[in-house]
Design a protein around this motif. Structure first.
Motif, mmCIF file in Angstrom:
data_model
loop_
_atom_site.group_PDB
_atom_site.id
_atom_site.type_symbol
_atom_site.label_atom_id
_atom_site.label_comp_id
_atom_site.label_asym_id
_atom_site.label_seq_id
_atom_site.Cartn_x
_atom_site.Cartn_y
_atom_site.Cartn_z
ATOM 1 N N ASN A 263 0.877 -1.165 0.000
ATOM 2 C CA ASN A 263 0.000 0.000 0.000
ATOM 3 C C ASN A 263 0.922 1.225 0.000
ATOM 4 N N VAL A 264 0.369 2.416 -0.032
ATOM 5 C CA VAL A 264 1.191 3.626 -0.136
ATOM 6 C C VAL A 264 2.138 3.766 1.061
ATOM 7 N N GLU A 265 1.650 3.479 2.251
ATOM 8 C CA GLU A 265 2.507 3.582 3.443
ATOM 9 C C GLU A 265 3.698 2.641 3.338
ATOM 10 N N ASP A 266 3.456 1.404 2.869
ATOM 11 C CA ASP A 266 4.554 0.450 2.684
ATOM 12 C C ASP A 266 5.604 1.006 1.720
ATOM 13 N N MET A 267 5.128 1.565 0.596
ATOM 14 C CA MET A 267 6.053 2.105 -0.403
ATOM 15 C C MET A 267 6.880 3.254 0.170
ATOM 16 N N MET A 268 6.233 4.143 0.904
ATOM 17 C CA MET A 268 6.932 5.324 1.414
ATOM 18 C C MET A 268 7.972 4.980 2.477
ATOM 19 N N ASN A 269 7.833 3.794 3.071
ATOM 20 C CA ASN A 269 8.783 3.369 4.108
ATOM 21 C C ASN A 269 9.769 2.313 3.626
ATOM 22 N N ASP A 270 9.650 1.875 2.394
ATOM 23 C CA ASP A 270 10.516 0.830 1.865
ATOM 24 C C ASP A 270 11.878 1.417 1.486
ATOM 25 N N PRO A 271 12.967 0.827 1.994
ATOM 26 C CA PRO A 271 14.312 1.353 1.703
ATOM 27 C C PRO A 271 14.631 1.426 0.206
ATOM 28 N N HIS A 272 14.110 0.479 -0.578
ATOM 29 C CA HIS A 272 14.369 0.484 -2.021
ATOM 30 C C HIS A 272 13.695 1.696 -2.673
ATOM 31 N N TYR A 273 12.450 1.953 -2.337
ATOM 32 C CA TYR A 273 11.741 3.110 -2.885
ATOM 33 C C TYR A 273 12.450 4.404 -2.469
ATOM 34 N N ILE A 274 12.859 4.461 -1.211
ATOM 35 C CA ILE A 274 13.538 5.661 -0.691
ATOM 36 C C ILE A 274 14.855 5.878 -1.433
ATOM 37 N N ALA A 275 15.642 4.817 -1.595
ATOM 38 C CA ALA A 275 16.948 4.922 -2.256
ATOM 39 C C ALA A 275 16.803 5.361 -3.715
ATOM 40 N N ARG A 276 15.699 4.988 -4.341
ATOM 41 C CA ARG A 276 15.483 5.339 -5.751
ATOM 42 C C ARG A 276 14.702 6.643 -5.909
ATOM 43 N N ASN A 277 14.493 7.354 -4.793
ATOM 44 C CA ASN A 277 13.791 8.656 -4.816
ATOM 45 C C ASN A 277 12.446 8.576 -5.525
ATOM 46 N N GLN A 278 11.663 7.581 -5.157
ATOM 47 C CA GLN A 278 10.370 7.370 -5.801
ATOM 48 C C GLN A 278 9.279 8.332 -5.328
ATOM 49 N N PHE A 279 9.576 9.114 -4.299
ATOM 50 C CA PHE A 279 8.641 10.131 -3.821
ATOM 51 C C PHE A 279 9.384 11.450 -3.696
ATOM 52 N N GLU A 280 8.665 12.531 -3.923
ATOM 53 C CA GLU A 280 9.263 13.852 -3.759
ATOM 54 C C GLU A 280 8.325 14.720 -2.934
ATOM 55 N N GLN A 281 8.902 15.703 -2.305
ATOM 56 C CA GLN A 281 8.125 16.616 -1.494
ATOM 57 C C GLN A 281 7.869 17.893 -2.276
ATOM 58 N N VAL A 282 6.602 18.308 -2.331
ATOM 59 C CA VAL A 282 6.237 19.527 -3.045
ATOM 60 C C VAL A 282 5.580 20.499 -2.072
ATOM 61 N N GLU A 283 5.660 21.755 -2.416
ATOM 62 C CA GLU A 283 5.072 22.812 -1.595
ATOM 63 C C GLU A 283 3.690 23.156 -2.135
ATOM 64 N N ILE A 284 2.716 23.152 -1.256
ATOM 65 C CA ILE A 284 1.364 23.588 -1.598
ATOM 66 C C ILE A 284 1.227 24.988 -1.024
ATOM 67 N N GLY A 285 1.552 25.994 -1.849
ATOM 68 C CA GLY A 285 1.639 27.375 -1.399
ATOM 69 C C GLY A 285 0.382 27.895 -0.747
ATOM 70 N N GLU A 286 -0.785 27.633 -1.368
ATOM 71 C CA GLU A 286 -2.030 28.165 -0.831
ATOM 72 C C GLU A 286 -2.344 27.605 0.553
ATOM 73 N N LEU A 287 -1.866 26.417 0.838
ATOM 74 C CA LEU A 287 -2.133 25.776 2.126
ATOM 75 C C LEU A 287 -0.975 25.935 3.092
ATOM 76 N N ASP A 288 0.146 26.498 2.615
ATOM 77 C CA ASP A 288 1.346 26.669 3.424
ATOM 78 C C ASP A 288 1.774 25.349 4.070
ATOM 79 N N ARG A 289 1.852 24.312 3.239
ATOM 80 C CA ARG A 289 2.304 23.007 3.732
ATOM 81 C C ARG A 289 3.008 22.240 2.631
ATOM 82 N N LYS A 290 3.682 21.174 3.044
ATOM 83 C CA LYS A 290 4.384 20.314 2.097
ATOM 84 C C LYS A 290 3.661 18.980 2.017
#
Length: 103
Positions: free
Chosen positions: A20-47
């Motif tokens: 599931n998404v939580e598994d992917m976001m915590n998997d060392p292989h996904y992390i090492a391959r930069n499979q997720f990125e953090q974006v800024e949601i300006g209108e909400l002032d959050r990432k």
């Protein structure tokens, strides 16, 4: 799950976990391959962490330029006018009927 995977492996049956998404976001292989990125949601002032552009190419790795709108309907009138060539009267009728929304 581990026992099932072991039985399948011994029988030479290709198998693996279904993440599931939580598994992917915590998997060392996904992390090492930069499979997720953090974006800024300006209108909400959050990432927000979102799936990264894939595949990652060495000379042109790709990037998310715009994470999307935070409020539905922010671009409704622009799209109706510029892309669909609707006139003001048609747009007003769609808004009145509740077929589209505007923010």
């Amino acid at each position: 799950t581990d026992a099932t995977l072991e039985i399948l492996s011994k029988a030479s049956i290709p198998s693996g976990l279904i993440y599931n998404v939580e598994d992917m976001m915590n998997d060392p292989h996904y992390i090492a391959r930069n499979q997720f990125e953090q974006v800024e949601i300006g209108e909400l002032d959050r990432k927000l962490k979102i799936p990264a552009i894939s595949p990652v190419l060495s000379r042109n790795p790709g990037t998310t330029r715009h994470p999307g709108r935070s409020k539905p309907g922010e671009d409704t009138v622009d799209i109706l006018e510029d892309w669909l060539r609707k006139d003001t009267r048609s747009i007003d009728a769609l808004l009145e009927a509740g077929s589209v929304m505007k923010r």
